[in-house]
Scaffold this active site. Structure first.
Site, PDB file in Angstrom:
ATOM      1  N   HIS A  37      41.330 -43.153  43.130  1.00 16.36           N
ATOM      2  CA  HIS A  37      40.124 -43.892  43.545  1.00 16.36           C
ATOM      3  C   HIS A  37      40.280 -45.340  43.097  1.00 16.36           C
ATOM      4  O   HIS A  37      41.182 -45.655  42.313  1.00 16.36           O
ATOM      5  CB  HIS A  37      38.880 -43.289  42.867  1.00 16.36           C
ATOM      6  CG  HIS A  37      38.966 -43.363  41.382  1.00 16.36           C
ATOM      7  ND1 HIS A  37      39.481 -42.339  40.610  1.00 16.36           N
ATOM      8  CD2 HIS A  37      38.674 -44.357  40.512  1.00 16.36           C
ATOM      9  CE1 HIS A  37      39.481 -42.698  39.343  1.00 16.36           C
ATOM     10  NE2 HIS A  37      38.999 -43.928  39.251  1.00 16.36           N
ATOM     11  N   HIS A 120      42.458 -51.619  41.618  1.00 13.13           N
ATOM     12  CA  HIS A 120      43.719 -50.881  41.596  1.00 13.13           C
ATOM     13  C   HIS A 120      43.443 -49.389  41.724  1.00 13.13           C
ATOM     14  O   HIS A 120      42.294 -48.942  41.567  1.00 13.13           O
ATOM     15  CB  HIS A 120      44.452 -51.145  40.268  1.00 13.13           C
ATOM     16  CG  HIS A 120      43.682 -50.652  39.078  1.00 13.13           C
ATOM     17  ND1 HIS A 120      42.686 -51.400  38.466  1.00 13.13           N
ATOM     18  CD2 HIS A 120      43.707 -49.471  38.399  1.00 13.13           C
ATOM     19  CE1 HIS A 120      42.164 -50.717  37.478  1.00 13.13           C
ATOM     20  NE2 HIS A 120      42.756 -49.526  37.408  1.00 13.13           N
TER      21      HIS A 120
HETATM   22  P1  2AM Z   1      41.693 -46.899  35.127  1.00 10.14           P
HETATM   23  O1  2AM Z   1      41.982 -46.223  36.431  1.00 10.14           O
HETATM   24  O2  2AM Z   1      42.085 -48.340  35.132  1.00 10.14           O
HETATM   25  O3  2AM Z   1      42.172 -46.131  33.933  1.00 10.14           O
HETATM   26  C1  2AM Z   1      37.312 -43.125  35.469  1.00 10.14           C
HETATM   27  O4  2AM Z   1      37.658 -42.905  34.149  1.00 10.14           O
HETATM   28  C2  2AM Z   1      37.729 -44.489  35.913  1.00 10.14           C
HETATM   29  O5  2AM Z   1      37.048 -45.467  35.138  1.00 10.14           O
HETATM   30  C3  2AM Z   1      39.207 -44.746  35.764  1.00 10.14           C
HETATM   31  O6  2AM Z   1      39.728 -45.138  37.011  1.00 10.14           O
HETATM   32  C4  2AM Z   1      39.319 -45.849  34.743  1.00 10.14           C
HETATM   33  O7  2AM Z   1      40.112 -46.928  35.044  1.00 10.14           O
HETATM   34  C5  2AM Z   1      37.936 -46.455  34.701  1.00 10.14           C
HETATM   35  N1  2AM Z   1      37.636 -46.932  33.350  1.00 10.14           N
HETATM   36  C6  2AM Z   1      37.336 -48.197  32.998  1.00 10.14           C
HETATM   37  N2  2AM Z   1      37.088 -48.275  31.702  1.00 10.14           N
HETATM   38  C7  2AM Z   1      37.257 -47.048  31.178  1.00 10.14           C
HETATM   39  C8  2AM Z   1      37.158 -46.487  29.864  1.00 10.14           C
HETATM   40  N3  2AM Z   1      36.831 -47.219  28.807  1.00 10.14           N
HETATM   41  N4  2AM Z   1      37.420 -45.182  29.723  1.00 10.14           N
HETATM   42  C9  2AM Z   1      37.753 -44.407  30.778  1.00 10.14           C
HETATM   43  N5  2AM Z   1      37.852 -44.887  32.036  1.00 10.14           N
HETATM   44  C10 2AM Z   1      37.604 -46.178  32.243  1.00 10.14           C
END
Ligand code: 2AM
Length: 180
Positions: A37, A120
């Site tokens: 996603h 991303h």
């Molecule tokens: P990421 O893909 O860059 O890891 C669900 O967890 C989504 O929220 C993930 O896609 C994640 O990004 C994003 N996300 C942003 N901050 C986060 C955090 N502190 N902990 C977990 N997920 C985070």
């Protein structure tokens, strides 16, 4: 409390393109393709009443559909990479959409984690040592030609994230249409 985030889901065709690219990468832990996603706002743990306000606020937004594309692969985390991703081609309308969604969540009582928005799709998360980091950097450079799309994003989703032994599980709590 519910661990929640707002994201754009991906069409099956883009998911398949990403899983082929992912298959060829030396990633220790791969994100399963059903979890791919584009995160717009990570809300963290939210109390149910605040989440209901978020749902109302997101449902009241009128946002346009977007044509999105992916281009290139990359790493986050600098010298000690933490995650590997496919990059979304920057789009001012996507940045505007993200800002409006983040604002709506904050006004509803669930501020998004403040992180600069770099759109991303995460393909793998890990703790890399130096040798892994160099191998992954090479893979990212080799993946510069990776491209997928364009596709039309016609909805965004409020997800619940539940931590599990095999990694997180995401469930759609609500879906909001993007209108032409
Ligand atoms: P990421 O893909 O860059 O890891 C669900 O967890 C989504 O929220 C993930 O896609 C994640 O990004 C994003 N996300 C942003 N901050 C986060 C955090 N502190 N902990 C977990 N997920 C985070």
């Amino acid at each position: 409390m519910i661990r929640a985030f707002v994201a754009l889901p991906l069409p099956d065709e883009i998911r398949s393109r990403l899983s082929v690219a992912q298959f060829l990468l030396p990633l220790p832990r791969k994100v399963p393709p059903e979890n791919f996603h584009i995160t717009l706002a990570f809300l963290g743990e939210v109390a149910v009443p605040a989440l209901q306000e978020v749902d109302l606020a997101l449902g009241a937004l009128r946002l346009p559909r977007l044509a999105l594309s992916l281009q290139g692969l990359g790493l986050f985390g600098g010298a000690r990479p933490r995650s590997f991703h496919a990059s979304v081609v920057p789009d001012p309308d996507l940045a505007r959409m993200q800002a409006r969604i983040a604002r709506a969540c904050a006004m509803a009582g669930a501020p998004a984690e403040a992180r600069r928005f770099v759109p991303h799709v995460t393909l793998g998360r890990f703790r890399a040592d130096l040798a892994d980091a160099m191998r992954l950097e090479r893979s990212a450079a080799e993946g510069a030609g990776f491209a997928a799309g364009p596709w039309t994003a016609d909805r965004f989703v409020l997800y619940r994230s539940e931590r599990g032994g095999d990694g997180p599980r995401y469930d759609e709590l609500a879906s909001y249409p993007l209108t032409a």
